[in-house]
Structure formats: C-alpha cells, structure tokens
Design an enzyme around this catalytic site. Structure first.
Site, PDB file in Angstrom:
ATOM      1  N   LYS A   1       0.949  -1.252   0.097  1.00 50.79           N
ATOM      2  CA  LYS A   1      -0.086   0.009  -0.046  1.00 50.79           C
ATOM      3  C   LYS A   1       0.958   1.058   0.096  1.00 50.79           C
ATOM      4  O   LYS A   1       1.747   1.164   0.789  1.00 50.79           O
ATOM      5  CB  LYS A   1      -0.997   0.013   1.253  1.00 50.79           C
ATOM      6  CG  LYS A   1      -1.974   1.290   1.337  1.00 50.79           C
ATOM      7  CD  LYS A   1      -2.830   0.994   2.818  1.00 50.79           C
ATOM      8  CE  LYS A   1      -3.950   1.950   2.539  1.00 50.79           C
ATOM      9  NZ  LYS A   1      -4.920   1.779   3.627  1.00 50.79           N
TER      10      LYS A   1
ATOM     11  N   SER B   1     -10.202  -0.260   7.202  1.00 53.83           N
ATOM     12  CA  SER B   1      -9.582   0.010   5.851  1.00 53.83           C
ATOM     13  C   SER B   1      -8.911  -1.360   5.177  1.00 53.83           C
ATOM     14  O   SER B   1      -8.696  -1.424   4.049  1.00 53.83           O
ATOM     15  CB  SER B   1      -8.573   1.010   5.720  1.00 53.83           C
ATOM     16  OG  SER B   1      -9.156   2.124   5.454  1.00 53.83           O
TER      17      SER B   1
ATOM     18  N   SER C   1      -9.851   2.092   2.958  1.00 52.60           N
ATOM     19  CA  SER C   1      -9.027   2.919   2.185  1.00 52.60           C
ATOM     20  C   SER C   1      -8.043   1.971   1.259  1.00 52.60           C
ATOM     21  O   SER C   1      -7.279   2.386   0.339  1.00 52.60           O
ATOM     22  CB  SER C   1      -8.143   3.711   3.016  1.00 52.60           C
ATOM     23  OG  SER C   1      -7.406   3.205   3.974  1.00 52.60           O
TER      24      SER C   1
HETATM   25  N1  GLN Z   1     -13.236   4.451   6.436  1.00 47.73           N
HETATM   26  C1  GLN Z   1     -12.603   4.846   7.744  1.00 47.73           C
HETATM   27  C2  GLN Z   1     -12.318   6.121   7.526  1.00 47.73           C
HETATM   28  O1  GLN Z   1     -12.339   6.982   6.614  1.00 47.73           O
HETATM   29  C3  GLN Z   1     -11.536   4.178   8.032  1.00 47.73           C
HETATM   30  C4  GLN Z   1     -10.234   4.230   7.346  1.00 47.73           C
HETATM   31  C5  GLN Z   1      -9.218   3.544   7.659  1.00 47.73           C
HETATM   32  O2  GLN Z   1      -9.320   2.416   8.178  1.00 47.73           O
HETATM   33  N2  GLN Z   1      -7.971   3.980   7.279  1.00 47.73           N
HETATM   34  O3  GLN Z   1     -11.565   6.809   8.477  1.00 47.73           O
END
Ligand code: GLN
Length: 484
Positions: free
Chosen positions: A76, A175, A151
C-alpha cells in the site's frame, strides 16, 4: 501462475516449476496488460522487482531461503519505500521519494519478498471507497461500476484481479477488512502494537495498524509471520514473541465458543448479507463450535467516537505537511503564512481538509472536554464491552460491512452514509483488537464478508477459525468475472 495462492507459489518455487524472476515477470506483464482497467497501482517498480527476484532466485538455489523468498507482493502506498515515490495517494506527496523503508517493508525485504509496486488508496487512508485518491478511483474487479472499498482499495483490487498474490494494507477503522469484504478476500488487521507502524504514514496513530490482503487465511498466516515483529523504533510496538501463525491453522474447532453480538444485526444491515452471515454460523456449528448470543452495548457509539478521535489525531499528524520540509509547495508564496496556507489548500483533497477541520475544532480550547475527552471515555466503554465479551467467548462473529460493493458516487455527497460503511469494523480499532474478514457468499454477484474479531494477540486463533471455514467452503476460491 497467477491462479496459485502464496502457499502454492512457495511450493512451486521450491520444486523449481518456475523461478521468482519468471513469476515476477508474469505479474508485471499482467499489471501492464490489465491495470488500466482497475487502477489498483499508483507506482509499478519493474526494475527493482526483477533485481529483487534475481536475488531471491540465488537464495532459493542456495537452499536455505526463508518461507516467502521470491514471492512478489504489492505494498500500500502508505508505507515508505527507499528511493520509490510514497504518495499516500495525495497531491501533497506526489513528489515524495522516501529516504527509508518502513519496518514492515524492511521485514519483507529481509525475507526475500519481491515488491511489484505501490497500490492506490484513499488519500491519507481517509475513506471507504477509494474515491478520494489523487490518482483516481480504483475499480472493483467483481463489478467495475462499483467501488472496491477503502481505504486499501488498491491492494484489494490488485489481489482480487490477480495482479499480486498478496498485498500489505492498513486499517484505522476498517480499511483492510471492508475492502476484503467488498472484493472477496481475506483481510487481517492485527492487534494494535503487534506490527510496527514505523514508516507507515500516520493518519490516527492510536488506531492505525498494518495488515494484509490475500486470497486465503493460510496466505494471511504466511504473510503475518514476516509482518509482525517487535520494533524499538515504534514506542507502541509490543515486545512479545512472534508465533508461527501457520502452526494452529489445522486445529479442530470443537468446543470453540463463538459470540454473535445482537447489535451487529440491526437496522442498516442488508438482509441478504445477514442471511449469508447466518449461513456461516451454521457452518461453524457443523465444525463443532457453539454459538452464543452476546451484547456489545456501546456499539452505536463507535462511529461517533471514532469521528472525533480519528480526525483529532489526523489534524495533529498532518500538520507536518506545511510546504516547507517535504511534499507539495505552492508557487510564488507572498510570505510564510501564504506558503503554509496555499500549500495545504492546494495539496490536500476535500475529505482530508474536512477531517483536519473537524479534528482541530474538537481539540480546541472550549470544545476539547465536550468532544475529545468525551470520545475517549466512550472509547474506554467500547473496549470494556469487548473485554467482558471475551470472558464468555473465544471469538466474535458478525458481518464486515452492511452491504456489498456500491456504485461510484453513490455515497460521496453524504459523508455520514460513507462513515456508516465502517459501523461493524471501527469498534475493533477503538479497542485495539485483531479483526479479520473472509468471504462468505455473494449478493447480486458481489462478494460479502464475514468478520471475526479475536481477543488481544489472538491472531493465530483467528486465522485458525478462518482457515477451517475455508476448508469447508469455496467462497475464497471464486474469482471475479474475466479473471481467469
Ligand atoms: N473508512 C474509515 C475512515 O475513513 C477508516 C479508514 C481506515 O481504516 N484507514 O476513516
């Protein structure tokens, strides 16, 4: 070769069915041919990958190579990689070449793992749909008009489209697990402190944790063996032996106590998703587990508490991007204040700005007690719910996300609808617990995820519980249309 799991590839390399160079070239060719459809990679590093593969082939020939030596994976783009752009999918870091490797990148390098490139993601890991990336959205291989989740959507799409056999990812509120669910993969977020965060660009430091996306739980166990380590460079990393995560995979589940929280089956859950989760419960009963209805009474407070704590931490973490030290700098600043303001205004996207604003507000004098302190108290209650539950059960089971992959643009105008995507995953991060998602069915030809949450440092148990499910079902073997 791309049909094989990581476990199968390690065997193939040792049998000399193919070399790491051949395997790596095969994946690079697939990426070049197919990724313009998915946009799962931000940067592909063919020369570096082939050099690493050649080195891995030498180690394999010498006969004492580590388990994953020669396996290509993707990282990532939140993990720093020496000499390679590390953008966090932001215009702010579009020109940033990291001068060092994240510890987890270093761990995989030491094990002879090959890096194919860096995967797309929501900007600074903020999002649930991969629509906030500066490099454009990622498409879900199962339905290219739908999001892959976020994400870590690039890592998920890359693995689901067989453009990498496995990928690293990060999970602050869901995410890893939500994209795993939406792309039909196995995704694990380890216990907070199990994996080093050094060199992982910080979003919300008390919640962020690195993990993996793979096709099977066995592959996740193999990847966890190198991912987990004690790292003195991360003061929140726990000094604790790393077990062999593959050792318990085949343990029978007789007598396993599975808790099913009633709060995870309420309003907002797609009924067909719920039906698949119910069917998975039946599979576990057949495998000898007992099912217990439990309550996690503060579940409804997880999303509101997270959306105070995560933005608060992000507003502090992202203050380092000021146009001075590294990253984007605006043109012709009038003075220092103008440099700060315009570099940040032009370098960050809308969702990142929204979080910084909310976080700065929640931390400001006069509001700190009402929001930030209150959210921290709620966080404690949420953690206590889990601590109490784990006195009665071994593992907690429920859906990963409320519904399968949704169409592009369908939630972008309503941030709260987007935030609710993580309603079942966020509490795990607030409590610091390990969580995992595995595929358990299909709704409208799109995958559905089953979430398993474990007690602190119970990753080996979780992987065992996931692996046993995959030994009795074939959801994890299904591939997206057009992906042979
Ligand atoms: N969807 C969540 C957010 O936007 C979690 C994102 C993540 O786990 N990095 O904060």
């Amino acid at each position: 070769m791309h049909q094989f799991t990581i476990a199968e590839l390690t065997q193939g390399l040792r049998r000399k069915d193919f070399s790491s160079t051949e395997l790596t070239q095969h994946y690079l060719d697939r990426i070049a041919r197919l990724d313009n459809t998915y946009n799962s990679y931000i940067t592909v590093t063919p020369e570096l990958a082939l050099a690493q593969a050649a080195a891995a082939d030498k180690r394999l020939a010498a006969g004492d190579a580590p388990a994953l030596c020669g396996i290509p994976i993707a990282h990532k783009d939140i993990f720093c990689t020496t000499g390679v752009r590390t953008s966090c999918a932001s215009k702010m870091l579009d020109n940033f070449i990291a001068p060092y490797n994240a510890t987890i990148v270093e761990n995989y390098l030491a094990a002879g793992v090959v890096m194919l490139g860096k995967t797309n993601m929501d900007e600074f890991a903020m999002g649930s749909s991969n629509e906030t990336s500066y490099y454009g959205p990622v498409k879900n291989p199962w339905a290219t008009d739908c999001v892959p989740g976020g994400s870590s959507g690039g890592s998920a799409a890359a693995v689901a489209a067989h453009l990498a056999p496995g990928a690293t990812a990060s999970d602050t509120g869901g995410s890893i697990r939500q994209p795993a669910a939406l792309c039909g993969l196995t995704g694990i977020k380890p216990t907070y402190g199990r994996v080093s965060r050094w060199g992982m660009i910080a979003f919300a430091s008390s919640l962020d944790q690195a993990g993996t996306l793979t096709r099977t739980a066995e592959d996740a166990a193999l990847m966890m063996n190198d991912l987990a380590s004690f790292d003195p460079k991360d003061s929140t990393c726990v000094e604790r032996d790393v077990p062999d995560y593959t050792a318990d995979l085949n343990n029978p589940l007789t007598g396993l106590k599975i808790g099913v929280p009633k709060e995870y089956f309420g309003e907002g859950l797609n009924p067909q998703t719920a039906a698949h989760v119910e069917a998975a419960i039946k599979v576990y009963e057949k495998l000898g587990a007992t099912i217990h209805s439990i309550s996690l009474p503060h579940t409804h407070l997880a999303v509101p508490a997270y959306y105070v704590i995560a933005p608060a931490e992000c507003s502090a973490n992202l203050s380092r991007f000021d146009g001075v030290r590294y990253g984007y700098r605006c043109e012709n600043p009038k003075d220092l204040a103008d440099l700060y303001k315009r570099s940040r205004a032009e370098g960050f996207g809308d969702e990142v700005k929204r979080r910084i604003l909310v976080g700065s507000y929640a931390l400001s004098a006069g509001y700190y007690d009402a929001y930030y302190s209150k959210a921290q108290k709620v966080r404690r209650l949420i953690k206590q719910d889990f601590v109490d539950a784990f006195t009665q059960v071994d593992v907690i089971l429920g859906p990963t996300s409320p519904s399968p992959a949704f169409a592009f643009g369908s939630k972008t105008k309503d941030p709260v609808a987007m935030y609710l995507e993580d309603i079942y995953t966020i509490a795990t991060n607030l409590a610091g617990l390990p969580g995992l998602s595995i595929p358990c069915g299909m709704v409208d030809n799109k995958p559905v995820g089953l979430q398993l949450i474990g007690d602190y440092f119970a990753e080996a148990r979780l992987l065992n519980v996931a692996h046993q499910f995959q030994q009795s079902t074939d959801f994890h073997q299904q591939t997206a249309p057009g992906i042979e």
